[in-house]
Motif scaffolding. Structure first.
Motif, mmCIF file in Angstrom:
data_model
loop_
_atom_site.group_PDB
_atom_site.id
_atom_site.type_symbol
_atom_site.label_atom_id
_atom_site.label_comp_id
_atom_site.label_asym_id
_atom_site.label_seq_id
_atom_site.Cartn_x
_atom_site.Cartn_y
_atom_site.Cartn_z
ATOM 1 N N PHE A 146 0.829 -1.197 0.000
ATOM 2 C CA PHE A 146 0.000 0.000 0.000
ATOM 3 C C PHE A 146 0.867 1.253 0.000
ATOM 4 C CE2 PHE A 146 -2.084 3.434 2.392
ATOM 5 C CZ PHE A 146 -3.152 3.679 1.540
ATOM 6 N N ALA A 147 1.898 1.256 0.834
ATOM 7 C CA ALA A 147 2.791 2.423 0.903
ATOM 8 C C ALA A 147 3.483 2.658 -0.430
ATOM 9 C CB ALA A 147 3.816 2.234 2.011
ATOM 10 N N ARG A 148 3.876 1.561 -1.105
ATOM 11 C CA ARG A 148 4.542 1.681 -2.405
ATOM 12 C C ARG A 148 3.622 2.347 -3.422
ATOM 13 N NH1 ARG A 148 7.243 -3.065 -1.729
ATOM 14 N NH2 ARG A 148 5.455 -4.271 -2.450
ATOM 15 N N ARG A 149 2.397 1.870 -3.482
ATOM 16 C CA ARG A 149 1.464 2.407 -4.474
ATOM 17 C C ARG A 149 1.024 3.824 -4.117
ATOM 18 N NH1 ARG A 149 -1.609 -2.140 -7.803
ATOM 19 N NH2 ARG A 149 -0.347 -3.954 -7.249
ATOM 20 N N GLN A 150 0.765 4.042 -2.858
ATOM 21 C CA GLN A 150 0.340 5.364 -2.426
ATOM 22 C C GLN A 150 1.414 6.412 -2.714
ATOM 23 O OE1 GLN A 150 -2.546 6.193 -1.513
ATOM 24 N NE2 GLN A 150 -2.393 8.134 -0.422
ATOM 25 N N SER A 334 0.519 -6.023 -10.433
ATOM 26 C CA SER A 334 1.831 -5.613 -9.919
ATOM 27 C C SER A 334 1.881 -4.095 -9.849
ATOM 28 C CB SER A 334 2.963 -6.139 -10.807
ATOM 29 O OG SER A 334 2.796 -5.692 -12.142
ATOM 30 N N THR A 335 2.756 -3.600 -9.007
ATOM 31 C CA THR A 335 2.834 -2.150 -8.802
ATOM 32 C C THR A 335 3.256 -1.451 -10.090
ATOM 33 O OG1 THR A 335 3.507 -2.533 -6.521
ATOM 34 C CG2 THR A 335 3.846 -0.333 -7.394
ATOM 35 N N PRO A 336 2.449 -0.505 -10.595
ATOM 36 C CA PRO A 336 2.847 0.224 -11.806
ATOM 37 C C PRO A 336 3.877 1.292 -11.479
ATOM 38 C CG PRO A 336 0.762 1.067 -10.997
ATOM 39 C CD PRO A 336 1.138 -0.064 -10.088
ATOM 40 N N LYS A 339 4.535 6.732 -14.418
ATOM 41 C CA LYS A 339 4.105 6.976 -15.801
ATOM 42 C C LYS A 339 3.054 5.963 -16.229
ATOM 43 C CE LYS A 339 5.838 7.794 -20.480
ATOM 44 N NZ LYS A 339 4.881 6.886 -21.147
ATOM 45 N N GLU A 340 3.200 4.724 -15.791
ATOM 46 C CA GLU A 340 2.216 3.702 -16.158
ATOM 47 C C GLU A 340 0.840 4.012 -15.575
ATOM 48 O OE1 GLU A 340 5.037 -0.267 -16.741
ATOM 49 O OE2 GLU A 340 4.264 0.259 -14.740
ATOM 50 N N VAL A 341 0.799 4.603 -14.378
ATOM 51 C CA VAL A 341 -0.501 4.986 -13.809
ATOM 52 C C VAL A 341 -1.231 5.928 -14.768
ATOM 53 C CG1 VAL A 341 -1.655 6.229 -11.932
ATOM 54 C CG2 VAL A 341 0.223 4.665 -11.415
ATOM 55 N N LEU A 342 -0.519 6.926 -15.301
ATOM 56 C CA LEU A 342 -1.134 7.877 -16.221
ATOM 57 C C LEU A 342 -1.383 7.264 -17.595
ATOM 58 C CD1 LEU A 342 0.762 11.193 -15.349
ATOM 59 C CD2 LEU A 342 -1.479 10.416 -14.537
ATOM 60 N N ASP A 343 -0.473 6.406 -18.069
ATOM 61 C CA ASP A 343 -0.682 5.746 -19.361
ATOM 62 C C ASP A 343 -1.899 4.822 -19.313
ATOM 63 O OD1 ASP A 343 1.498 7.029 -20.438
ATOM 64 O OD2 ASP A 343 2.854 5.314 -20.269
#
Length: 418
Positions: A146-150, A334-336, A339-343
């Motif tokens: 969670f911390a990684r993604r947040q 898997s954790t994006p 840039k992948e979050v926006l793509d």
């Protein structure tokens, strides 16, 4: 400041807050109590009522159902001026009042009068770490995951963070998809923006990066026009508190209403409710309208535009970026990367808008009705994880939505947004 619950409608539930210092009221409205998680923004605005929050919470549920997530809609806020002395303290007490909800079920975002960074600072000071901590348990993440993604929300992609860009980036993607549907290309696309706050600024940034030209910008103070396209990078460096007519020392300054009279390819409404009157809609020259602000146009105005052949992206599609970005942040296996979050968000919005507008054309219905049909037919799995189930989430091959097509209407295969 104990939370007191009461039913608001047959399916809604409200928690009422009274600030012990200022005496102002606040509310958290859950539109439904079905899923593990409910999500919505926090608004601080003078005159804010529980009825307004009720309507906005219902809009949030619509967005979640259109996306296909297992999330209920919610909205919260305080009737207080965000510019008044003591506003930060009031907001802090409101969040403390909502502590249990934030820890267990409510994923909070920002809205009018609040900033996400401000909400996160207050959550950290409270010792809960984030206003989105409820996602951790609901999604089944470890503390580390969670911390990684947040943390990706604070990562920069270009000049701004993912958090600052995500909602406006989605508006830009919806703008390009709708324009393409109407026969336009992104390179040289002429866009008019109503509103240059957080949403409008982020949309302008992405549109400029993709080669579109922002040729008109307006707010309640006035409108400025440049047929050749503004220097968006320079505009974004200016003090955001200044009216748009003062951003560039631009010579051609016009009344706010002129924005609706200009021959732009796409008009983006990213500022206020009821942004167009029926009279303006009857003669609006723009062939495409993207509604990004909640309740940005009335049903009557939408009907007038649709009857005239104007392509209209409704508010719960054009303004879906905050909700959709949570799917692209927390949904992938898997954790994006940032840039992948926006793509992924760009691909999701492209597929969603293409799906809705294509079905509207095929079925001879307004896009809003198609989107409502999608929401009404959406399966909900209350015991399932909130994110990762959207059929519009790109899977590594290409966007694979077209939920309307699955009901028996053939779908065209689409490539990338540009």
């Amino acid at each position: 400041m104990d939370a007191v619950g009461a039913p608001l409608t047959t399916r809604q539930h409200v928690l009422e807050f009274v600030d012990p210092v200022e005496g102002c009221t606040g509310y958290l409205v859950y539109d439904r109590i079905e899923c593990r998680l409910a999500a919505g923004g926090c608004r601080m605005w003078p005159g804010l009522t529980v009825d307004t929050l009720s309507a906005l919470a219902e809009r949030m549920t619509l967005k979640q159902r259109v996306l296909g997530t297992n999330v209920d809609g919610a909205k919260c806020g305080v009737d207080f001026d965000p510019q008044a002395p003591g506003s930060r303290a009031v907001l802090g007490r409101f969040l403390e009042f909502l502590r249990h909800e934030l820890l267990t079920r409510f994923s909070m975002g920002c809205d009018m009068g609040t900033r996400f960074e401000q909400l996160e600072e207050l959550a950290t000071a409270m010792g809960i770490g984030s206003v989105k901590v409820a996602v951790k348990k609901a999604q089944g993440f470890s503390d580390e995951e969670f911390a990684r993604r947040q943390s990706l929300l604070d990562a920069k992609v270009g000049a701004y963070t993912v958090s600052q860009r995500r909602a406006g980036h989605a508006v830009a993607a919806a703008t390009v998809a709708a324009a393409r549907h109407a026969g336009y290309k992104v390179k040289g696309l002429h866009v008019g923006l109503q509103g240059f706050g957080n949403l409008g600024r982020a949309a302008a940034y992405s549109l400029a990066n993709w080669g579109a030209s922002v040729t008109a910008v307006g707010d309640e103070h006035g409108c400025m026009v440049d047929p050749h396209g503004f220097d968006v990078a320079r505009m974004l460096q200016a003090d955001r508190s200044r009216p748009v007519v003062d951003l560039l020392g631009q010579p051609l300054r016009l009344p706010p209403s002129v924005l609706c009279e200009l021959p732009v390819d796409v008009l983006v409404l990213a500022a206020a409710e009821d942004a167009l009157t029926p009279e303006q809609a009857a003669v609006l020259p723009a062939p495409v309208v993207v509604v990004a602000a909640n309740c940005g146009i009335t049903p009557e105005v939408e009907r007038i535009l649709t009857d005239r052949g104007v392509v209209v992206v409704p508010d719960f599609i054009g303004g879906i970026g905050g909700s959709a970005s949570m799917e692209t942040l927390f949904g992938p296996a898997s954790t994006p990367s940032p840039k992948e979050v926006l793509d992924l968000l760009e691909g999701l919005i492209d597929e969603l808008v293409t799906d809705v507008l294509g079905a509207a054309r095929t079925r001879g219905l307004p896009p809003s009705q198609v989107a409502l049909d999608i929401a009404a037919a959406a399966p909900v799995h209350p015991d399932g994880p909130p994110y990762g189930s959207s059929p519009y989430l790109p899977s590594g091959r290409r966007p694979r939505g077209n939920r309307v097509a699955k009901a028996g209407r053939p779908a065209k295969k689409r490539g990338k947004i540009r």
